[in-house]
Design a protein around this motif. Structure first.
Motif, PDB file in Angstrom:
ATOM      1  N   TYR A  46      58.556 -44.588  60.100  1.00  0.00           N
ATOM      2  CA  TYR A  46      59.321 -43.345  60.148  1.00  0.00           C
ATOM      3  C   TYR A  46      60.552 -43.441  59.239  1.00  0.00           C
ATOM      4  O   TYR A  46      60.848 -42.530  58.475  1.00  0.00           O
ATOM      5  N   GLN A  48      61.233 -46.004  56.845  1.00  0.00           N
ATOM      6  CA  GLN A  48      61.035 -46.572  55.502  1.00  0.00           C
ATOM      7  C   GLN A  48      59.952 -45.881  54.694  1.00  0.00           C
ATOM      8  O   GLN A  48      59.892 -46.065  53.483  1.00  0.00           O
ATOM      9  N   GLY A  49      59.067 -45.127  55.353  1.00  0.00           N
ATOM     10  CA  GLY A  49      57.998 -44.438  54.628  1.00  0.00           C
ATOM     11  C   GLY A  49      56.901 -45.384  54.160  1.00  0.00           C
ATOM     12  O   GLY A  49      56.912 -46.583  54.461  1.00  0.00           O
ATOM     13  N   ASP A  51      54.063 -45.791  50.563  1.00  0.00           N
ATOM     14  CA  ASP A  51      53.691 -45.179  49.285  1.00  0.00           C
ATOM     15  C   ASP A  51      52.252 -44.664  49.359  1.00  0.00           C
ATOM     16  O   ASP A  51      51.571 -44.810  50.383  1.00  0.00           O
ATOM     17  N   THR A  55      49.416 -45.360  52.239  1.00  0.00           N
ATOM     18  CA  THR A  55      48.983 -44.243  53.068  1.00  0.00           C
ATOM     19  C   THR A  55      47.466 -44.068  52.990  1.00  0.00           C
ATOM     20  O   THR A  55      46.805 -43.834  54.006  1.00  0.00           O
ATOM     21  N   SER A 176      56.623 -38.018  60.816  1.00  0.00           N
ATOM     22  CA  SER A 176      56.653 -38.870  59.638  1.00  0.00           C
ATOM     23  C   SER A 176      55.537 -38.409  58.703  1.00  0.00           C
ATOM     24  O   SER A 176      54.372 -38.345  59.116  1.00  0.00           O
ATOM     25  N   PRO A 178      53.885 -39.720  56.034  1.00  0.00           N
ATOM     26  CA  PRO A 178      52.686 -40.559  55.854  1.00  0.00           C
ATOM     27  C   PRO A 178      51.856 -40.708  57.131  1.00  0.00           C
ATOM     28  O   PRO A 178      50.622 -40.780  57.043  1.00  0.00           O
ATOM     29  N   SER A 213      59.382 -29.445  53.667  1.00  0.00           N
ATOM     30  CA  SER A 213      58.612 -30.480  54.354  1.00  0.00           C
ATOM     31  C   SER A 213      57.120 -30.169  54.335  1.00  0.00           C
ATOM     32  O   SER A 213      56.282 -31.082  54.252  1.00  0.00           O
ATOM     33  N   LYS A 216      55.890 -31.441  51.052  1.00  0.00           N
ATOM     34  CA  LYS A 216      55.768 -32.911  51.057  1.00  0.00           C
ATOM     35  C   LYS A 216      54.491 -33.346  51.754  1.00  0.00           C
ATOM     36  O   LYS A 216      53.784 -34.237  51.294  1.00  0.00           O
ATOM     37  N   ALA A 220      51.304 -35.237  50.063  1.00  0.00           N
ATOM     38  CA  ALA A 220      50.834 -36.529  50.580  1.00  0.00           C
ATOM     39  C   ALA A 220      49.336 -36.485  50.868  1.00  0.00           C
ATOM     40  O   ALA A 220      48.605 -37.446  50.584  1.00  0.00           O
TER      41      ALA A 220
END
Ligand code: URA
Ligand code: CA
Length: 434
Positions: A46, A48-49, A51, A55, A176, A178, A213, A216, A220
Motif C-alpha cells: 500500500y 511502497q507500490g 512496478d 504487478t 492500493s 497494484p 485515481s 491510474k 495499471a
C-alpha cells in the motif's frame, strides 16, 4: 526463503522478484503463511507500490492459484468485459446479446450482487426458469451454437484473491492500485479471456471517486494486459449518477429489453454501443470505433440484438416470451412516487444512496446470506440536468413490504440535489486507455 525478509524488502521500497511473490502467494493459499504476515506485506505494498512487472507477476500467480478455465473449445477470439462496479449498471444484460448478434462469441461468467451494487446473475434469475448454472460442456455448446451464454462462476477460481481480498477488507489495504488491478485482472485471466474490455467507473457511486485515481487504475490494468499478452482496453466512465433509470433486478431486465428494442435510456444505450464497439475491435471484427458503433446501432434498430437475447434465454431454459411481454417478469405489489420538495434543476444524484435505497427495499443483499426480492427496486424519473418543479416525481419506488418504504424514500430524497442553477450533464466517457 522467509516471509519476514520479503515483507522487509517491500517495506524498504525494493522490488520483489517472481520467486519471492510465488513463495508468498502459494504459501498463503497453502496456509503456511499466516494472515498477520500477509497483512503486513499488503500494507507495505500500500505504501511502497509495485512496478508493472511485479504487478503482472502477482496477477499471474493469483490467477494460477486455482482453476484456469480453458475457453479454447469455443471458436473465435473471446473478449470479456468487466465493470469495476456501479449502481444500476445494466450493461452486461444488453452487451452480451448485442455483441453476440454482431458475430463475436460471448462466454460470460458473472457474479451476484452485494451491498448497493447488483449482480448480473441475480438479474437474469428474474427471468422465469432461466438457468445460470450450466455445466462446463453445456456452457461451451451454447456459445458455439448461439454465440452467447451468461453463467454464474463455478469451480475454484482465484482462491488467492478471495483470501487476500477478504484480508485487505479488514486491514485497510483495499485502496492500493497494484492490489486492485491484480485482483481484477487475475479473475479475468482465470476466466480464460483472450482480450478484455474494462469499464472503470469514476464518481460518487464508484470505487474510484475521482478521475485521477480511476485513470491510474485503468493504466495499471492495461499494463498488466500488455505484460501478459491479453489485449486490454479500459474505458473510464461516469458513475456520478446511476446508469440508465432502473435499479433493481427485474426492473433492470425490463430496462435491458427496452434498450435492446432500441427504446432504452440514452446513457445506457450509448455506453453499451461504445463498450461493444471496443469488444468488436479487440476481436478484430472492425477496424475502428465508428465502424463498430454503426454495426451495433443497426443491430439494435433491426431487432437482431433483441432476437439474440430471446435465443439466449431459450437456450438457458428460460421463457423468452419476456422480450415481448414484460408482465411475465416479477412485479412488485405496489409503487410509491417520491416527489421533489423544491423546484430547480437536478445537479447531483448520489449513486451510492440510490443503490442503498434499492437495497433497503430488498433489491440488494446486506450480507452474503441475505435473500433478495427480484421484483423490487426503483426507477429514476429525473437525471442530472433535468428541470423539476416542486411536486414532480423524482423516482418511483417498487415495493412489496411497506415497513421499509419510509427509510428508502428518505434515502432517495437525500440522493438528489436540486439547485437553482442548471448543471450540465456529465460526460459519459472520460477517456479510453489502450
Ligand atoms: N474489485 C476487485 O475485484 N478487487 C479489488 O481489489 C477491488 C475491487
Ligand atoms: Ca440501470
Amino acid at each position: 526463503m522467509r516471509a519476514y525478509d520479503i515483507i522487509y524488502k517491500k517495506r524498504e521500497g525494493q522490488k520483489l522478484n517472481k520467486e519471492e511473490l510465488e513463495f508468498l502467494i502459494n504459501g498463503y493459499v497453502a496456509e503456511n503463511i499466516p494472515d498477520y504476515q500477509m497483512s503486513a506485506w499488503a500494507m507495505a505494498v500500500y505504501f511502497q507500490g509495485m512496478d508493472a512487472e511485479e504487478t503482472a507477476n502477482l496477477t499471474m500467480l493469483m490467477a494460477k492459484s486455482g482453476d484456469m478455465i480453458d475457453l479454447s473449445p469455443i471458436k473465435g477470439t473471446k473478449v470479456d468485459k468487466h465493470s469495476t462496479g456501479g449502481v444500476g449498471d445494466t450493461t452486461t444484460l444488453v452487451l452480451a446479446p448485442l455483441v453476440a448478434s454482431a458475430g463475436i462469441p460471448v462466454a460470460k461468467m458473472s457474479g451476484r450482487g452485494l451491498g448497493h451494487t447488483g449482480g448480473t446473475i441475480d438479474k437474469l434469475e428474474s427471468i422465469p426458469k432461466f438457468n445460470t448454472s450450466l455445466s462446463r460442456d453445456k456452457f461451451f455448446d451454447n456459445v458455439n451454437q448461439h454465440g452467447v451464454a451468461v453463467v454464474g462462476q463455478t469451480g475454484n477460481l482465484t482462491p488467492a484473491d478471495k483470501k487476500l481480498y477478504a484480508l485487505r477488507d479488514v486491514t485497510a489495504t483495499v485502496e492500493s492500485i497494484p492490489l486492485i488491478a491484480s485482483s481484477i485482472m487475475s479473475k479475468k485471466l482465470a476466466g480464460g479471456a483472450d482480450a478484455i474490455v474494462l469499464d472503470v467507473k469514476t464518481g460518487n457511486g464508484a470505487f474510484m471517486k475521482d478521475l485521477k485515481s480511476a485513470k491510474k487504475l485503468a493504466e495499471a490494468m492495461v499494463e498488466i494486459g500488455k505484460e501478459l499478452g491479453r489485449d486490454t482496453a479500459a474505458y473510464i466512465t461516469d458513475m456520478n449518477q446511476p446508469l440508465g433509470n432502473a435499479v433493481g433486478n427485474a426492473l433492470e431486465v425490463k430496462e435491458a429489453i427496452k434498450t435492446l428494442q432500441g427504446k432504452g435510456p440514452e446513457d445506457l444505450t450509448e455506453l453499451c454501443i461504445e463498450l461493444g464497439s471496443g469488444m468488436l475491435q479487440l476481436a478484430g471484427k472492425v477496424k475502428d470505433t465508428e465502424e463498430g458503433k454503426n454495426i451495433l446501432r443497426e443491430k439494435l434498430n433491426n431487432g437482431q440484438a433483441l432476437a439474440k437475447f430471446a435465443e439466449m434465454i431459450t437456450a438457458q431454459g428460460g421463457n423468452s416470451e419476456v422480450v415481448e411481454d414484460l408482465s411475465l417478469l416479477p412485479t412488485a405489489d405496489a409503487t410509491f412516487e417520491v416527489k421533489a420538495e423544491r423546484s430547480g434543476y437536478v445537479s447531483e444524484i448520489k449513486a451510492l444512496d440510490v443503490g442503498v435505497a434499492a437495497m433497503i427495499l430488498g433489491a440488494g443483499r446486506e450480507n452474503k446470506e441475505s435473500k433478495i426480492d427480484l421484483a423490487v427496486g426503483l426507477e429514476l424519473n429525473k437525471k442530472i440536468g433535468d428541470q423539476v418543479s416542486k411536486g414532480d416525481t423524482l423516482a418511483i419506488l417498487h415495493y412489496n413490504n411497506k415497513k421499509n418504504l419510509e427509510e428508502a424514500k428518505q434515502k432517495l430524497l437525500k440522493a438528489f440535489t436540486i439547485t437553482e442553477a442548471k448543471k450540465e450533464k456529465n460526460k459519459l466517457i472520460y477517456e479510453i486507455i489502450k
